[in-house]
Enzyme design. Structure first.
Site, PDB file in Angstrom:
ATOM      1  N   SER A  49       0.856  -1.177   0.000  1.00 31.42           N
ATOM      2  CA  SER A  49       0.000   0.000   0.000  1.00 31.42           C
ATOM      3  C   SER A  49       0.901   1.239   0.000  1.00 31.42           C
ATOM      4  O   SER A  49       1.735   1.399   0.883  1.00 31.42           O
ATOM      5  CB  SER A  49      -0.879  -0.037   1.250  1.00 31.42           C
ATOM      6  OG  SER A  49      -1.661   1.124   1.350  1.00 31.42           O
TER       7      SER A  49
ATOM      8  N   LYS B 114      -1.155  -0.833  -4.323  1.00 32.02           N
ATOM      9  CA  LYS B 114      -2.383  -0.120  -3.939  1.00 32.02           C
ATOM     10  C   LYS B 114      -2.017   1.330  -3.707  1.00 32.02           C
ATOM     11  O   LYS B 114      -1.079   1.622  -2.953  1.00 32.02           O
ATOM     12  CB  LYS B 114      -2.957  -0.763  -2.681  1.00 32.02           C
ATOM     13  CG  LYS B 114      -3.934   0.087  -1.889  1.00 32.02           C
ATOM     14  CD  LYS B 114      -4.656  -0.758  -0.863  1.00 32.02           C
ATOM     15  CE  LYS B 114      -4.782  -0.047   0.467  1.00 32.02           C
ATOM     16  NZ  LYS B 114      -5.496  -0.872   1.467  1.00 32.02           N
ATOM     17  N   LEU B 115      -2.734   2.228  -4.361  1.00 31.52           N
ATOM     18  CA  LEU B 115      -2.472   3.649  -4.196  1.00 31.52           C
ATOM     19  C   LEU B 115      -3.522   4.251  -3.276  1.00 31.52           C
ATOM     20  O   LEU B 115      -4.724   4.068  -3.485  1.00 31.52           O
ATOM     21  CB  LEU B 115      -2.533   4.374  -5.546  1.00 31.52           C
ATOM     22  CG  LEU B 115      -1.562   3.895  -6.629  1.00 31.52           C
ATOM     23  CD1 LEU B 115      -1.735   4.747  -7.891  1.00 31.52           C
ATOM     24  CD2 LEU B 115      -0.110   3.970  -6.140  1.00 31.52           C
ATOM     25  N   LYS B 116      -3.065   4.973  -2.282  1.00 31.23           N
ATOM     26  CA  LYS B 116      -3.984   5.713  -1.431  1.00 31.23           C
ATOM     27  C   LYS B 116      -4.424   6.947  -2.212  1.00 31.23           C
ATOM     28  O   LYS B 116      -3.570   7.640  -2.818  1.00 31.23           O
ATOM     29  CB  LYS B 116      -3.264   6.135  -0.152  1.00 31.23           C
ATOM     30  CG  LYS B 116      -2.996   4.965   0.778  1.00 31.23           C
ATOM     31  CD  LYS B 116      -4.304   4.390   1.265  1.00 31.23           C
ATOM     32  CE  LYS B 116      -4.140   3.546   2.502  1.00 31.23           C
ATOM     33  NZ  LYS B 116      -5.439   3.053   2.996  1.00 31.23           N
TER      34      LYS B 116
ATOM     35  N   ASP C 277      -7.346   3.043  -2.803  1.00 33.42           N
ATOM     36  CA  ASP C 277      -8.064   3.038  -1.520  1.00 33.42           C
ATOM     37  C   ASP C 277      -8.294   4.478  -1.074  1.00 33.42           C
ATOM     38  O   ASP C 277      -7.340   5.231  -0.860  1.00 33.42           O
ATOM     39  CB  ASP C 277      -7.225   2.285  -0.469  1.00 33.42           C
ATOM     40  CG  ASP C 277      -7.943   2.158   0.871  1.00 33.42           C
ATOM     41  OD1 ASP C 277      -9.099   2.600   0.986  1.00 33.42           O
ATOM     42  OD2 ASP C 277      -7.333   1.583   1.803  1.00 33.42           O
TER      43      ASP C 277
ATOM     44  N   ASN D  37     -10.246   5.384   1.702  1.00 34.81           N
ATOM     45  CA  ASN D  37     -10.578   5.526   3.124  1.00 34.81           C
ATOM     46  C   ASN D  37     -11.730   6.509   3.335  1.00 34.81           C
ATOM     47  O   ASN D  37     -11.630   7.456   4.133  1.00 34.81           O
ATOM     48  CB  ASN D  37      -9.357   5.952   3.944  1.00 34.81           C
ATOM     49  CG  ASN D  37      -8.349   4.833   4.092  1.00 34.81           C
ATOM     50  OD1 ASN D  37      -7.284   4.876   3.471  1.00 34.81           O
ATOM     51  ND2 ASN D  37      -8.666   3.809   4.858  1.00 34.81           N
TER      52      ASN D  37
ATOM     53  N   GLU E  48     -11.272   0.687  -3.262  1.00 38.20           N
ATOM     54  CA  GLU E  48     -11.558   0.326  -1.863  1.00 38.20           C
ATOM     55  C   GLU E  48     -12.173   1.501  -1.107  1.00 38.20           C
ATOM     56  O   GLU E  48     -11.632   2.611  -1.135  1.00 38.20           O
ATOM     57  CB  GLU E  48     -10.229  -0.109  -1.220  1.00 38.20           C
ATOM     58  CG  GLU E  48     -10.314  -0.544   0.222  1.00 38.20           C
ATOM     59  CD  GLU E  48      -8.932  -1.011   0.742  1.00 38.20           C
ATOM     60  OE1 GLU E  48      -8.016  -1.240  -0.088  1.00 38.20           O
ATOM     61  OE2 GLU E  48      -8.785  -1.124   1.969  1.00 38.20           O
TER      62      GLU E  48
ATOM     63  N   ASP F 228     -13.861  -1.956   3.074  1.00 39.11           N
ATOM     64  CA  ASP F 228     -12.943  -2.142   4.196  1.00 39.11           C
ATOM     65  C   ASP F 228     -13.699  -1.681   5.453  1.00 39.11           C
ATOM     66  O   ASP F 228     -14.358  -2.489   6.115  1.00 39.11           O
ATOM     67  CB  ASP F 228     -11.658  -1.333   3.917  1.00 39.11           C
ATOM     68  CG  ASP F 228     -10.661  -1.313   5.068  1.00 39.11           C
ATOM     69  OD1 ASP F 228     -10.953  -1.873   6.142  1.00 39.11           O
ATOM     70  OD2 ASP F 228      -9.565  -0.716   4.925  1.00 39.11           O
TER      71      ASP F 228
ATOM     72  N   LYS G 251      -9.795  -7.543   7.718  1.00 44.34           N
ATOM     73  CA  LYS G 251      -8.794  -7.221   8.744  1.00 44.34           C
ATOM     74  C   LYS G 251      -9.327  -7.757  10.059  1.00 44.34           C
ATOM     75  O   LYS G 251     -10.372  -7.302  10.534  1.00 44.34           O
ATOM     76  CB  LYS G 251      -8.630  -5.702   8.874  1.00 44.34           C
ATOM     77  CG  LYS G 251      -8.015  -4.998   7.671  1.00 44.34           C
ATOM     78  CD  LYS G 251      -8.045  -3.497   7.888  1.00 44.34           C
ATOM     79  CE  LYS G 251      -7.404  -2.759   6.725  1.00 44.34           C
ATOM     80  NZ  LYS G 251      -7.687  -1.311   6.782  1.00 44.34           N
TER      81      LYS G 251
ATOM     82  N   GLY H 131      -4.137  -4.588   5.945  1.00 48.11           N
ATOM     83  CA  GLY H 131      -3.037  -4.371   6.882  1.00 48.11           C
ATOM     84  C   GLY H 131      -3.289  -3.118   7.690  1.00 48.11           C
ATOM     85  O   GLY H 131      -4.001  -2.210   7.251  1.00 48.11           O
TER      86      GLY H 131
HETATM   87  O1  SMG Z   1      -0.298  -2.477   6.754  1.00 48.97           O
HETATM   88  O2  SMG Z   1       0.563  -2.072   4.799  1.00 48.97           O
HETATM   89  C1  SMG Z   1      -0.221  -1.822   5.710  1.00 48.97           C
HETATM   90  C2  SMG Z   1      -1.159  -0.654   5.538  1.00 48.97           C
HETATM   91  C3  SMG Z   1      -2.217  -0.943   4.538  1.00 48.97           C
HETATM   92  O3  SMG Z   1      -3.337   0.859   3.508  1.00 48.97           O
HETATM   93  C4  SMG Z   1      -3.267   0.134   4.460  1.00 48.97           C
HETATM   94  N1  SMG Z   1      -4.125   0.224   5.498  1.00 48.97           N
HETATM   95  O4  SMG Z   1      -7.388   1.459   4.850  1.00 48.97           O
HETATM   96  O5  SMG Z   1      -6.457  -0.314   4.213  1.00 48.97           O
HETATM   97  C5  SMG Z   1      -6.406   0.730   4.837  1.00 48.97           C
HETATM   98  C6  SMG Z   1      -5.166   1.185   5.579  1.00 48.97           C
HETATM   99  C7  SMG Z   1      -5.496   1.464   7.008  1.00 48.97           C
HETATM  100  C8  SMG Z   1      -4.349   1.849   7.863  1.00 48.97           C
HETATM  101  S1  SMG Z   1      -3.751   3.414   7.536  1.00 48.97           S
HETATM  102  C9  SMG Z   1      -2.800   3.885   8.885  1.00 48.97           C
HETATM  103 MG    MG Z   2      -8.508   0.382   3.355  1.00 41.95          MG
END
Ligand code: SMG
Ligand code: MG
Length: 385
Positions: free
Chosen positions: A135, A161-163, A189, A191, A214, A239, A263, A291
């Site tokens: 990610s 995966k790109l935020k 993703d 969020n 996501e 998620d 998760k 994660g």
């Molecule tokens: O553990 O590599 C990891 C982080 C993966 O992007 C990730 N997690 O929304 O999926 C999600 C985020 C939540 C945690 S961000 C601090």
């Molecule tokens: Mg997520």
């Protein structure tokens, strides 16, 4: 299994680089660990909450508080305990799934260690290694992003995966797709950073062949996700919206998602995580393991889960060096884009004692009634150095 007590412990671990999402930036992990001590074994659980309640309502101090005041006492009230009964023992307390998950994980690890069974075996793992993605956080520039993705691709990660967030979505996704070609498995993703009013904008991502998008909308907005899923071609993955197997079933029935990120912390534990896997498998909905920037303790357990048959997409189960210069356990290393599923009893790894005491900032021992070293008052101190 008779529990002698539960230890809560805080450890501080800086990340190798700040990780920015649509809700904030994490530079240091302030991790709450739970250790369950029984007559003949001890087990570890990692609480995945962040120090601020931005990903979900839970946060580290809150988890420590609810564990100390409500969850651990509810558990220790029972003379005998086993992991399959933990959720019921904690059921009177509403929510607080990350705190509950850490406690259940510790009890499960202790139980499995005492009978010499690995978590992977116990959960029903179908493979001995799992394909890994990574990610990639929001960056200051597209050039910086491309350099980061380049490094991860060179290391062998099998998907990126790109935020994303409003203002950092179509352009970075386009740039990565153009630079690395159609062969790169790519997903995004948000969020929960968008609303349904952004549907036409999000449909622009359809041009880039993403595996999935996501959590584009707020966690509560299942109907909005269902509507969005009708208006974009990219498969929608949930998620934050899915906190239980029942919610997964509802989301699937509504058409709110066609993929689920699982998760264990978000859903209250590994046993509920497995039930979500089962529901999704029955509906032929692919799942993958998310994660939460876990240390080796949480990562080991996630790898066992990710080895179940329905986990058909690479997870956010990256190698230790993606997060930390020094992990809490022996580091997990990427080999050929995969991480090995631990085979030893329980989660198969333990915190390295020296590393653990070096990074511990606080511990608290919560003894079972009648257990040795019960003193009537709880031990609070600054580390065990
Ligand atoms: O553990 O590599 C990891 C982080 C993966 O992007 C990730 N997690 O929304 O999926 C999600 C985020 C939540 C945690 S961000 C601090
Ligand atoms: Mg997520």
């Amino acid at each position: 299994m008779k529990l002698a007590g539960i230890e809560l412990r805080r450890v501080t671990m800086p990340l190798v680089a700040p990780f920015r999402t649509s809700f904030g930036t994490t530079s240091v992990r302030d991790v709450l660990l739970v250790r369950a001590v029984s007559d003949d074994a001890e087990g570890w659980g990692e609480c995945v909450a962040d120090s601020s309640p931005l990903y979900s309502p839970e946060f580290t101090d809150g988890c420590a508080d609810v564990l100390r005041r409500f969850l651990v006492p509810a558990l220790l009230r029972h003379g005998e305990m086993r992991a399959s009964r933990v959720a019921a023992a904690l059921g009177a307390v509403k929510g607080h799934r990350m705190a509950k998950a850490a406690l259940e994980a510790a009890v499960l690890d202790a139980e499995l260690r005492s009978r010499g069974e690995s978590l992977a075996e116990h959960l029903g793992a179908a493979r001995d290694r799992v394909p890994c993605g990574v990610s990639v956080g929001i960056m200051a520039s597209v050039a910086e992003l491309l350099a980061a993705v380049e490094r991860f691709v060179a290391q062998g990660y099998l998907r990126i995966k790109l935020k994303i967030e409003p203002g950092w979505d179509v352009e970075p996704v386009r740039a990565v797709r153009e630079r690395f070609g159609d062969g790169l498995a790519l997903q995004a993703d948000a969020n929960a950073a968008y609303t349904l009013a952004d549907a036409d904008h999000l449909a622009r991502l359809d041009a880039f062949g993403l595996t999935l998008l996501e959590q584009p909308l707020p966690a509560e907005d299942l109907r909005g996700h269902a509507e969005l899923a009708r208006r974009v071609r990219t498969p929608i993955c949930l998620d934050e919206s899915v906190e239980s197997a029942a919610q997964a079933a509802d989301a699937i029935a509504l058409g709110a998602c066609s993929v689920v990120n699982i998760k264990p912390g978000r859903v209250g534990g590994f046993l509920e995580a497995r039930r979500i896997h089962d529901v999704c498998l029955a509906h032929r909905v692919p799942v993958w393991c998310g994660g939460m920037l876990e240390t080796g303790v949480g990562r080991a357990a996630n790898l066992a889960l990710a080895a179940l048959p329905g986990f058909t997409l690479p997870g956010d189960t990256s190698a230790s060096d993606r997060y930390f210069a020094a992990d809490l356990t022996e580091p997990f290393r990427l080999e050929d884009g995969h991480l090995a599923v631990p085979t030893g009893p329980g989660i198969g790894v333990s915190p390295l004692p020296e590393r653990l005491s070096e990074i511990t900032t606080w511990t608290e021992w919560l003894p079972a009634r009648g257990a040795p070293n019960e003193t009537g008052d709880r031990q609070r101190n600054c580390g065990d150095r």
